[in-house]
Design a protein around this motif. Structure first.
Motif, PDB file in Angstrom:
ATOM      1  N   ASP A 107      51.371  92.894  62.015  1.00  0.00           N
ATOM      2  CA  ASP A 107      52.763  92.566  61.725  1.00  0.00           C
ATOM      3  C   ASP A 107      52.908  92.022  60.319  1.00  0.00           C
ATOM      4  O   ASP A 107      53.882  92.321  59.623  1.00  0.00           O
ATOM      5  CB  ASP A 107      53.295  91.568  62.736  1.00  0.00           C
ATOM      6  CG  ASP A 107      53.639  92.213  64.067  1.00  0.00           C
ATOM      7  OD1 ASP A 107      53.961  91.477  65.008  1.00  0.00           O
ATOM      8  OD2 ASP A 107      53.565  93.449  64.154  1.00  0.00           O
ATOM      9  N   MET A 108      51.958  91.217  59.895  1.00  0.00           N
ATOM     10  CA  MET A 108      52.008  90.644  58.553  1.00  0.00           C
ATOM     11  C   MET A 108      51.997  91.743  57.505  1.00  0.00           C
ATOM     12  O   MET A 108      52.715  91.688  56.519  1.00  0.00           O
ATOM     13  CB  MET A 108      50.831  89.713  58.323  1.00  0.00           C
ATOM     14  CG  MET A 108      50.848  89.040  56.966  1.00  0.00           C
ATOM     15  SD  MET A 108      49.422  87.930  56.764  1.00  0.00           S
ATOM     16  CE  MET A 108      49.749  87.291  55.122  1.00  0.00           C
ATOM     17  N   CYS A 109      51.184  92.758  57.734  1.00  0.00           N
ATOM     18  CA  CYS A 109      51.060  93.832  56.763  1.00  0.00           C
ATOM     19  C   CYS A 109      52.191  94.851  56.846  1.00  0.00           C
ATOM     20  O   CYS A 109      52.569  95.426  55.835  1.00  0.00           O
ATOM     21  CB  CYS A 109      49.727  94.557  56.966  1.00  0.00           C
ATOM     22  SG  CYS A 109      48.413  94.025  55.853  1.00  0.00           S
ATOM     23  N   VAL A 110      52.722  95.055  58.040  1.00  0.00           N
ATOM     24  CA  VAL A 110      53.594  96.204  58.263  1.00  0.00           C
ATOM     25  C   VAL A 110      55.085  95.861  58.308  1.00  0.00           C
ATOM     26  O   VAL A 110      55.918  96.625  57.820  1.00  0.00           O
ATOM     27  CB  VAL A 110      53.167  96.930  59.555  1.00  0.00           C
ATOM     28  CG1 VAL A 110      54.157  98.006  59.943  1.00  0.00           C
ATOM     29  CG2 VAL A 110      51.773  97.509  59.392  1.00  0.00           C
ATOM     30  N   LYS A 111      55.435  94.709  58.890  1.00  0.00           N
ATOM     31  CA  LYS A 111      56.846  94.430  59.137  1.00  0.00           C
ATOM     32  C   LYS A 111      57.551  93.823  57.926  1.00  0.00           C
ATOM     33  O   LYS A 111      57.175  92.741  57.470  1.00  0.00           O
ATOM     34  CB  LYS A 111      56.990  93.506  60.343  1.00  0.00           C
ATOM     35  CG  LYS A 111      56.636  94.177  61.666  1.00  0.00           C
ATOM     36  CD  LYS A 111      57.032  93.329  62.837  1.00  0.00           C
ATOM     37  CE  LYS A 111      56.817  94.081  64.154  1.00  0.00           C
ATOM     38  NZ  LYS A 111      57.235  93.275  65.329  1.00  0.00           N
ATOM     39  N   PRO A 112      58.584  94.459  57.424  1.00  0.00           N
ATOM     40  CA  PRO A 112      59.301  93.926  56.255  1.00  0.00           C
ATOM     41  C   PRO A 112      59.875  92.531  56.497  1.00  0.00           C
ATOM     42  O   PRO A 112      59.899  91.724  55.571  1.00  0.00           O
ATOM     43  CB  PRO A 112      60.415  94.947  56.044  1.00  0.00           C
ATOM     44  CG  PRO A 112      59.914  96.205  56.668  1.00  0.00           C
ATOM     45  CD  PRO A 112      59.101  95.768  57.837  1.00  0.00           C
ATOM     46  N   GLU A 113      60.318  92.265  57.730  1.00  0.00           N
ATOM     47  CA  GLU A 113      60.915  90.956  57.998  1.00  0.00           C
ATOM     48  C   GLU A 113      59.877  89.836  57.921  1.00  0.00           C
ATOM     49  O   GLU A 113      60.226  88.691  57.620  1.00  0.00           O
ATOM     50  CB  GLU A 113      61.629  90.937  59.355  1.00  0.00           C
ATOM     51  CG  GLU A 113      60.736  91.242  60.551  1.00  0.00           C
ATOM     52  CD  GLU A 113      60.702  92.722  60.921  1.00  0.00           C
ATOM     53  OE1 GLU A 113      60.781  93.573  60.002  1.00  0.00           O
ATOM     54  OE2 GLU A 113      60.575  93.020  62.123  1.00  0.00           O
ATOM     55  N   VAL A 114      58.632  90.151  58.202  1.00  0.00           N
ATOM     56  CA  VAL A 114      57.551  89.175  58.041  1.00  0.00           C
ATOM     57  C   VAL A 114      57.189  89.040  56.560  1.00  0.00           C
ATOM     58  O   VAL A 114      56.995  87.948  56.036  1.00  0.00           O
ATOM     59  CB  VAL A 114      56.315  89.576  58.861  1.00  0.00           C
ATOM     60  CG1 VAL A 114      55.161  88.607  58.596  1.00  0.00           C
ATOM     61  CG2 VAL A 114      56.648  89.595  60.348  1.00  0.00           C
TER      62      VAL A 114
END
Length: 130
Positions: A107-114
């Motif tokens: 999620d850290m690498c992939v999600k823009p909101e993160v």
């Protein structure tokens, strides 16, 4: 929180580099870190992320899996990205980033909101010649 990235340069295809990201104001005890890259006209891509040192789980994008290795040096409070078998398509500005270890590394690498919540270092240019 402050991150200082270094280690970029001009290398030939097939060569290697080690990027460093020195952290201050926090430790790897409870912060995750990641490396991202961006080429002009494209979105920033999360290529590798790592959880805090107690866990040290890693994520790699398909484009770098098997060639890139992310790691923490806890004594130096630095996160490294070892890059092997460089390809011309690896040419980009590489950025490191950090945030509290509260989400999965993917999620850290992939999600823009993160990604929007992370603290960023300055970029370091990697140029691979064919």
């Amino acid at each position: 929180l402050q991150l200082v990235a270094s280690g970029g340069g001009l290398v030939k295809s097939g060569g290697s580099l080690r990027l460093s990201c020195a952290a201050s104001g926090f430790t790897s005890d409870n912060y995750a870190a990641g490396w991202f890259r961006q080429v002009p006209g494209k979105e920033r891509e999360g290529i590798s992320c790592i959880t805090s040192r107690y866990d040290a789980r890693t994520y790699y994008s398909d484009s770098v899996k098997g060639r890139f290795t992310i790691s923490w040096d806890n004594a130096k409070n630095t996160v490294y990205l070892e890059i092997d078998n460089l390809k011309p398509e690896d040419t980009a500005v590489y950025y490191c980033a950090t945030g509290l270890d509260l989400v999965t590394v993917q999620d850290m690498c992939v999600k823009p909101e993160v990604r929007d919540l992370l603290t960023w270092g300055q970029g370091t240019q990697v140029t691979v010649s064919s």
